[in-house]
Design a protein around this motif. Structure first.
Motif, mmCIF file in Angstrom:
data_model
loop_
_atom_site.group_PDB
_atom_site.id
_atom_site.type_symbol
_atom_site.label_atom_id
_atom_site.label_comp_id
_atom_site.label_asym_id
_atom_site.label_seq_id
_atom_site.Cartn_x
_atom_site.Cartn_y
_atom_site.Cartn_z
ATOM 1 N N VAL A 72 39.022 -2.941 37.478
ATOM 2 C CA VAL A 72 39.223 -3.596 36.175
ATOM 3 C C VAL A 72 38.163 -4.669 35.942
ATOM 4 O O VAL A 72 37.911 -5.502 36.820
ATOM 5 N N LYS A 120 39.719 -5.841 29.061
ATOM 6 C CA LYS A 120 39.992 -4.745 28.121
ATOM 7 C C LYS A 120 41.157 -5.043 27.191
ATOM 8 O O LYS A 120 41.184 -4.542 26.066
ATOM 9 N N ASN A 121 42.134 -5.843 27.664
ATOM 10 C CA ASN A 121 43.314 -6.069 26.821
ATOM 11 C C ASN A 121 43.882 -7.490 26.898
ATOM 12 O O ASN A 121 44.913 -7.767 26.290
ATOM 13 N N THR A 157 45.378 -8.931 29.222
ATOM 14 C CA THR A 157 46.554 -9.084 30.088
ATOM 15 C C THR A 157 46.179 -9.875 31.341
ATOM 16 O O THR A 157 45.133 -9.629 31.944
ATOM 17 N N LEU A 206 46.484 -10.218 34.941
ATOM 18 C CA LEU A 206 46.908 -9.276 35.987
ATOM 19 C C LEU A 206 47.278 -9.970 37.287
ATOM 20 O O LEU A 206 47.866 -9.348 38.164
HETATM 21 C C1 LIG Z 1 45.904 -3.964 30.396
HETATM 22 O O1 LIG Z 1 45.029 -3.269 31.267
HETATM 23 C C2 LIG Z 1 45.425 -3.318 32.622
HETATM 24 C C3 LIG Z 1 44.333 -2.691 33.460
HETATM 25 O O2 LIG Z 1 44.104 -1.397 33.107
HETATM 26 C C4 LIG Z 1 46.780 -2.649 32.798
HETATM 27 O O3 LIG Z 1 47.176 -2.748 34.149
HETATM 28 C C5 LIG Z 1 47.777 -3.349 31.903
HETATM 29 O O4 LIG Z 1 49.001 -2.697 31.970
HETATM 30 C C6 LIG Z 1 47.313 -3.375 30.464
HETATM 31 N N1 LIG Z 1 48.195 -4.186 29.672
HETATM 32 C C7 LIG Z 1 48.826 -3.715 28.627
HETATM 33 C C8 LIG Z 1 49.696 -4.674 27.901
HETATM 34 O O5 LIG Z 1 48.688 -2.559 28.256
#
Ligand SMILES: *[C@@H]1O[C@H](CO)[C@@H](O)[C@H](O)[C@H]1NC(C)=O
Ligand SMILES: *[C@@H]1O[C@H](CO)[C@@H](O)[C@H](O)[C@H]1NC(C)=O
Ligand SMILES: *[C@@H]1O[C@H](CO)[C@@H](O)[C@H](O)[C@H]1NC(C)=O
Ligand SMILES: *[C@@H]1O[C@H](CO)[C@@H](O)[C@H](O)[C@H]1NC(C)=O
Ligand SMILES: *[C@@H]1O[C@H](CO)[C@@H](O)[C@H](O)[C@H]1NC(C)=O
Ligand SMILES: *[C@@H]1O[C@H](CO)[C@@H](O)[C@H](O)[C@H]1NC(C)=O
Ligand SMILES: *[C@@H]1O[C@H](CO)[C@@H](O)[C@H](O)[C@H]1NC(C)=O
Ligand SMILES: *[C@@H]1O[C@H](CO)[C@@H](O)[C@H](O)[C@H]1NC(C)=O
Ligand SMILES: *[C@@H]1O[C@H](CO)[C@@H](O)[C@H](O)[C@H]1NC(C)=O
Ligand SMILES: *[C@@H]1O[C@H](CO)[C@@H](O)[C@H](O)[C@H]1NC(C)=O
Ligand SMILES: *[C@@H]1O[C@H](CO)[C@@H](O)[C@H](O)[C@H]1NC(C)=O
Ligand SMILES: *[C@@H]1O[C@H](CO)[C@@H](O)[C@H](O)[C@H]1NC(C)=O
Ligand SMILES: [Fe+2]
Length: 503
Positions: free
Chosen positions: A466, A488-489, A491, A493
């Motif tokens: 990631v 990418k989003n 979030t 992690l």
């Molecule tokens: C954002 O991307 C990460 C890495 O791919 C993934 O683990 C996570 O679930 C994603 N978050 C959402 C809200 O989709």
């Protein structure tokens, strides 16, 4: 997609195609157009304002003020250029500012005739040491050019790794989207990756006409990649102090020796023309607060911001004790660069700088060092810097440094607080060892690296899948939180909070 100014893009394209001579006076453009705005703390009461233009300026000037309707204070600076640079670097230091205060500013030729529109930018000065207001900072390491000449959703035919997903937000875009969630951005080395011009060339990324690069084409491409990166960063670096440290990809144009495996050609530093060796672009482009901290240029320095004493050190050159640093002549990266100081100058400086920290004012000490020594990656001298551990670790332990941030290996790995390979028995609950985090996952043309299948026993959370950046939040004298943000989003992690008594 990443943003960069139309003017600069056009100039880059024209220049890359050999059409543009810098002396061009076509009135559709102003060669004084301010580009690549970037700011950096110069103490709690100072700010460097830097930018580039294609034309030389008589007196680089910044107008500023803490009332947007009275932006009349004025400071001037000077300019530098180096062989192969197509632009001038302008640097102006603003002094006698109020700490933790918002200012408006603009530079020479903002809104000049023929320029695209530029806003009046703002910045906020650092909190003074001792100010215990909570705040956050972003940390990105190994962040390169995004977009069609850098990391994108496709790769060259030679096989760069890990393209972005088709709709992924890249790290520069993510840092911009989330800029209101941090006060400044620290980038501890590997900035832009202009030295990837060679590899991208032979991998067909610039088309099949430039597969076999030469000194001229590389000199031009290198500058073009640098300019594009700094333009992409402008929306962030114009408004958030951008505090940098040196990485191996700043050293020269050959990327440590690049081998074209398709045409069986090995490139060495001999393909780099003067101006693209020995950290020249890096030295000219940035101004870090080394004068304020008795450091050395953009190589090692420190600054205070609120509850935190921040230190940037140099793992590329000058690691001391007569050891050959990775980027020095004969070092593991073949970069033929440095040294920049005298025998043990950096180590002596680090020891003195940390000894002089007033922990009652800045209880936290964070050190940024490009190369890691605690990381679950291949045990190669160019990857893991055991000599860096040998020279720096005793000083970091001696002064009870709280957190060490590394990159260089393009993964995310959160380790335990530890010393001499031993995890601290207290873990994050008031350890007496520095906490180590590697986050080199910001992204560049060649994507991510691989972690060892078997992680080291001090590793807590790790991913090599990631792209992301770090956000550090200092809540108070005893608690700070590290977050790994997926570009990418957005979030988060991984989240971990360090507790330190700091008594
Ligand atoms: C954002 O991307 C990460 C890495 O791919 C993934 O683990 C996570 O679930 C994603 N978050 C959402 C809200 O989709
Ligand atoms: C200036 O450059 C633009 C874009 O290349 C071109 O269209 C225009 O004709 C040029 N003008 C002059 C006066 O050369
Ligand atoms: C440019 O300005 C810096 C900081 O004010 C100063 O140290 C340096 O000597 C100046 N360089 C020139 C060439 O005037
Ligand atoms: C990317 O976004 C486009 C437009 O929203 C959509 O059509 C496409 O399916 C998306 N691709 C992926 C792989 O999510
Ligand atoms: C360039 O050459 C490679 C390898 O021969 C080939 O796969 C690719 O299609 C070519 N690209 C163009 C734009 O011709
Ligand atoms: C260098 O490479 C460029 C781009 O491939 C080419 O246009 C130019 O003719 C080459 N120059 C020399 C001197 O070989
Ligand atoms: C690659 O070039 C070297 C000399 O530069 C030569 O010794 C070697 O045989 C070449 N390898 C191939 C696969 O052609
Ligand atoms: C480094 O070299 C100098 C000069 O040869 C010598 O005086 C010094 O003892 C050496 N230091 C170490 C740590 O080997
Ligand atoms: C790099 O620059 C520094 C400072 O100007 C100089 O002392 C050093 O010798 C240079 N290194 C090389 C390998 O040219
Ligand atoms: C890594 O390699 C060095 C020699 O380069 C060796 O001293 C060290 O023990 C190795 N570490 C591990 C964990 O294998
Ligand atoms: C961790 O691994 C090292 C060797 O890599 C070993 O010496 C040490 O005992 C291990 N520690 C724990 C707590 O397992
Ligand atoms: C410091 O911040 C942490 C995290 O927000 C909080 O749990 C703790 O109570 C705070 N400590 C003090 C003394 O305010
Ligand atoms: Fe690196």
């Amino acid at each position: 997609m990443a943003r960069f100014s139309l003017f600069s893009l056009l100039v880059s394209v024209l220049a890359a195609s050999g059409v543009l001579a810098v002396a061009n006076t076509n009135e559709s453009f102003s060669f004084a157009h301010p580009l690549e705005h970037r700011i950096a703390y110069a103490g709690a009461r100072g700010m460097f304002v830097s930018w580039n233009t294609f034309a030389q300026l008589d007196t680089p000037t910044v107008w500023y003020g803490c009332d947007p309707f009275d932006v009349t204070s004025k400071a001037t600076g000077n300019s530098t250029i180096y062989p192969t640079s197509r632009t001038w670097n302008h640097h102006v230091k603003l002094t006698d500012l109020k700490p933790n205060t918002k200012y408006w500013y603009y530079v020479s030729n903002t809104n000049c005739y023929g320029c695209s529109e530029l806003p009046m930018y703002t910045f906020t000065t650092a909190r003074e040491a001792g100010d215990e207001t909570p705040y956050s900072a972003a940390v990105a390491v190994d962040l390169g050019l995004m977009g069609k000449d850098g990391l994108s959703n496709h790769v060259g035919f030679g096989g760069a790794a890990n393209p972005l997903g088709p709709n992924d937000t890249n790290t520069i875009q993510s840092l911009l989207m989330y800029k209101d969630t941090y006060d400044f951005l620290a980038h501890f080395g590997d900035i832009a990756y202009a030295d990837y011009a060679l590899k991208e060339s032979w991998q067909g990324y610039f088309g099949n006409d430039s597969l076999i690069p030469n000194k001229t084409s590389i000199a031009t491409l290198y500058e073009s990649l640098l300019e594009q990166y700094y333009d992409e960063m402008q929306p962030i670096s114009a408004v958030k102090p951008y505090m940098v440290g040196p990485g191996n990809h700043e050293a020269n144009c050959d990327n440590g020796g690049t081998t074209d495996t398709v045409h069986n050609i090995s490139y060495t530093v001999s393909i780099c023309v003067p101006g693209q060796t020995n950290f020249t672009g890096y030295i000219n482009h940035f101004r870090m607060p080394s004068e304020e901290s008795s450091g050395n240029g953009n190589f090692w320095y420190s600054f205070d911001h609120g509850m935190v004493h921040w230190v940037a050190i140099d793992t590329e050159t000058d690691i001391g004790q007569n050891l050959t640093s990775p980027d020095e002549p004969g070092g593991s990266e073949n970069e033929n660069s440095g040294p920049f100081g005298t025998y043990n100058q950096q180590l002596n400086w680090l020891d003195q700088d940390l000894a002089s920290v007033d922990r009652s004012k800045t209880p936290w000490i964070v050190v940024g060092a490009h190369r890691p020594w605690y990381v679950s990656a291949k045990n190669r001298s160019s990857t893991i810097c055991l000599d860096c551990r040998h020279t720096f670790e005793p000083i970091l332990i001696k002064h009870n440094v709280d957190l060490v941030m590394h990159g260089h290996v393009h993964v995310y790995e959160r380790n335990q607080p530890m010393k001499n390979y031993n995890p601290d028995p207290n873990g994050l609950n008031n350890p007496s060892s520095p906490w180590y985090i590697v986050n080199g996952a910001a992204g560049h043309y060649d994507g991510l690296d691989s972690l060892n299948a078997q992680l080291n026993n001090y590793s807590v959370v790790a991913t090599d899948k990631v792209y992301g950046w770090s956000r550090l939040t200092f809540h108070n004298r005893t608690h700070m939180t590290h977050q790994f943000v997926a570009s990418k989003n957005g979030t988060v992690l991984d989240t971990a909070t360090l507790y330190k008594e700091h008594c």
